[in-house]
Design a protein around this motif. Sequence first.
Motif, short mmCIF file in Angstrom:
data_model
loop_
_atom_site.label_atom_id
_atom_site.label_comp_id
_atom_site.label_asym_id
_atom_site.label_seq_id
_atom_site.Cartn_x
_atom_site.Cartn_y
_atom_site.Cartn_z
N ASP A 245 -58.19 -24.12 -49.49
CA ASP A 245 -56.77 -23.84 -49.45
C ASP A 245 -56.36 -23.37 -48.05
N GLN A 246 -55.07 -23.11 -47.86
CA GLN A 246 -54.55 -22.78 -46.54
C GLN A 246 -55.16 -21.49 -45.99
N THR A 247 -55.35 -20.49 -46.86
CA THR A 247 -55.93 -19.23 -46.41
C THR A 247 -57.36 -19.43 -45.94
N GLN A 248 -58.16 -20.16 -46.71
CA GLN A 248 -59.55 -20.43 -46.30
C GLN A 248 -59.59 -21.23 -45.00
N PHE A 249 -58.66 -22.16 -44.87
CA PHE A 249 -58.59 -22.96 -43.64
C PHE A 249 -58.33 -22.08 -42.44
N MET A 250 -57.39 -21.14 -42.57
CA MET A 250 -57.07 -20.23 -41.46
C MET A 250 -58.27 -19.35 -41.12
N LEU A 251 -58.96 -18.84 -42.14
CA LEU A 251 -60.11 -17.98 -41.89
C LEU A 251 -61.26 -18.77 -41.26
N ALA A 252 -61.44 -20.01 -41.71
CA ALA A 252 -62.49 -20.86 -41.13
C ALA A 252 -62.20 -21.14 -39.66
N GLN A 253 -60.94 -21.42 -39.34
CA GLN A 253 -60.57 -21.65 -37.94
C GLN A 253 -60.79 -20.41 -37.11
N GLU A 254 -60.41 -19.26 -37.65
CA GLU A 254 -60.60 -18.00 -36.94
C GLU A 254 -62.07 -17.76 -36.66
N ASN A 255 -62.93 -17.95 -37.67
CA ASN A 255 -64.37 -17.76 -37.48
C ASN A 255 -64.92 -18.72 -36.45
N GLN A 256 -64.47 -19.98 -36.50
CA GLN A 256 -64.97 -20.96 -35.54
C GLN A 256 -64.59 -20.58 -34.11
N ASN A 257 -63.37 -20.10 -33.93
CA ASN A 257 -62.94 -19.67 -32.60
C ASN A 257 -63.75 -18.48 -32.10
N ILE A 258 -64.06 -17.56 -33.00
CA ILE A 258 -64.87 -16.39 -32.62
C ILE A 258 -66.28 -16.82 -32.24
N LEU A 259 -66.85 -17.73 -33.01
CA LEU A 259 -68.20 -18.23 -32.71
C LEU A 259 -68.22 -18.99 -31.39
N ASN A 260 -67.20 -19.78 -31.15
CA ASN A 260 -67.12 -20.51 -29.87
C ASN A 260 -67.12 -19.53 -28.70
N ASP A 261 -66.42 -18.40 -28.88
CA ASP A 261 -66.33 -17.42 -27.79
C ASP A 261 -67.65 -16.70 -27.54
N ILE A 262 -68.36 -16.32 -28.61
CA ILE A 262 -69.63 -15.63 -28.39
C ILE A 262 -70.67 -16.57 -27.81
N LEU A 263 -70.58 -17.85 -28.11
CA LEU A 263 -71.53 -18.83 -27.56
C LEU A 263 -71.36 -19.02 -26.06
N LYS A 264 -70.22 -18.59 -25.52
CA LYS A 264 -69.99 -18.69 -24.07
C LYS A 264 -70.75 -17.63 -23.28
N LEU A 265 -71.24 -16.59 -23.97
CA LEU A 265 -71.95 -15.52 -23.28
C LEU A 265 -73.40 -15.93 -23.04
N SER A 266 -73.76 -16.08 -21.79
CA SER A 266 -75.09 -16.62 -21.47
C SER A 266 -76.20 -15.60 -21.71
N HIS A 267 -75.87 -14.31 -21.72
CA HIS A 267 -76.92 -13.30 -21.83
C HIS A 267 -77.28 -12.96 -23.28
N ILE A 268 -76.60 -13.60 -24.26
CA ILE A 268 -76.91 -13.35 -25.66
C ILE A 268 -77.24 -14.68 -26.34
N ASN A 269 -78.38 -14.73 -26.98
CA ASN A 269 -78.79 -15.91 -27.73
C ASN A 269 -78.27 -15.78 -29.16
N VAL A 270 -77.52 -16.76 -29.63
CA VAL A 270 -76.92 -16.73 -30.98
C VAL A 270 -77.49 -17.89 -31.78
N MET A 271 -77.93 -17.57 -33.00
CA MET A 271 -78.54 -18.61 -33.82
C MET A 271 -78.26 -18.33 -35.30
N ALA A 272 -77.92 -19.37 -36.05
CA ALA A 272 -77.78 -19.25 -37.51
C ALA A 272 -79.15 -19.45 -38.13
N ILE A 273 -79.49 -18.60 -39.09
CA ILE A 273 -80.81 -18.71 -39.73
C ILE A 273 -80.69 -19.07 -41.21
N THR A 274 -79.47 -19.28 -41.69
CA THR A 274 -79.22 -19.85 -43.02
C THR A 274 -78.25 -21.01 -42.83
#
Length: 515
Positions: A470-499
Amino acid sequence: MNYMTKILDCTLRDGGYYTNWDFDKELVVEYCKAMEELPIDYVEIGYRSISLKGYLGEYFYCPEYVMKELKELMPSKKLTIILDEKNIRAEHVDTLLKPCIPYITMVRMAIDPKNMKRAIVLAKAVKAMGFQVAFNVMYMSKWKEDSAFLDLLEGLEDTIDYFYMVDSFGAVLPNDVKDIIELVKSKTNVSLGFHGHNNLEMALINTITAIEEGCDIVDATITGMGRGAGNLRTELLLTYFDSKNILKTRYAIMSNVVSSFENLKAHYAWGTNLPYMFSGAFSLPQKQVMEWVGLNRYSLGCILNALNNQKESLSDNIKLPVLQSKKEFKTAIILGGGKSVKHHNTALKKLAKSKENICVVHAGARNVSNFIDLDIKQFYALAGFESEKLLKNIGDFTKIDQQCVYPPFPRNMGTVIPQEIKTISCELESIDFTKASTDSLLAIGIQTAINLGVDTILLAGFDGYDTTIDQTQFMLAQENQNILNDILKLSHINVMAITPTKYDNLETSSIYSLI
């Protein structure tokens, strides 16, 4: 009572605030056929607008084919569109309104009182094209405080066909309606209209009062569908008129379209509630309340706290100690609310126990109880009503000796913290790595890990969403994706999904390869 009062139904326009101005085609056809058969004078089919940022649907722009189709479905009705004055200028009129000429009778203009001079320039350009013109002037409950804008109505009788008083906050009472109508009548002879919101469930009596005081046109929507707490129900107004032998209505036709919109209401849940009542009582903005309610991130208590802070002109009601930045851990496991946390619960605990210099950061309270006995340092990223969820999930705050971390001061919603956890609560000084959100649990969790000095972030429970959301889930998914994109820009922190995750760009490894 004024037996000649006209009724304008604006369901598609005002209801669009819930559907982003997209409606199912079959529902629209059913609605139009009902409008054609019911004693409705005007039907407002949506906005006309210049191109704006972001997605806004069919009935926000009302392309010519839409106007043509709706006019064919409602040939006897006077169709109306509305312009949002804050976005539209006189130079836009020719392009926007020429296509409307064969189909549209009246052009309404949504106007902030402070922009009245500018609106008059726009109105004259619209009137010159041959349309009826209506001013929908907002914030009626504030007019007694400053009514100077009404002086500008002098001499506009040939420009404006209707002057609408819009109870934007749903705040006025019948005596206010009487007083304001008397005030407006002292300034102009233009025919008056009334558009009532239903925060305090006064839309019907306020509309009846407006009619009794001489209003010539009033608004309503099917099932009250409209921004925030919604409007006067068309079916209620027609039933009232029928009971007073003013208008006869065809209940079989009306009941069918009402039933269809009630099905839609079950999904979007418009109508008044405690936050809308509070915002109405104190004339506070509807838009923000609607966003808060719609996001399903905040409890009614949080929303009321935020509204009360607005009423008291407070930026926030609690200042907490700041979580200090220090090199304390090497790795942080950040746990989201996805089902994969429960599924891989044993493995996650084993991973946490097997590594040195590791901490667990909970992005929310959903999975806290499963890790309450895990003997390593844990942090709870909380916002909205997560502290209430925390108590519900654990049952007893005395079981908690870990740190609760809140967004930076001041918080959008103000702060609601149970007394039992105030001594173990702190706040972030800032969220620096992203501008996507300051109260996202993911953003709070990641910033907590950064402040703790980690060089590795392992994400679990950020499953993402299926395609049917639904629209709310879509907005939250977009928000999470934008946050993840931003943390992935930091070269000094390794980010990995384990599930498993449906989010893009994340490096993913199996938790079972790590234990």
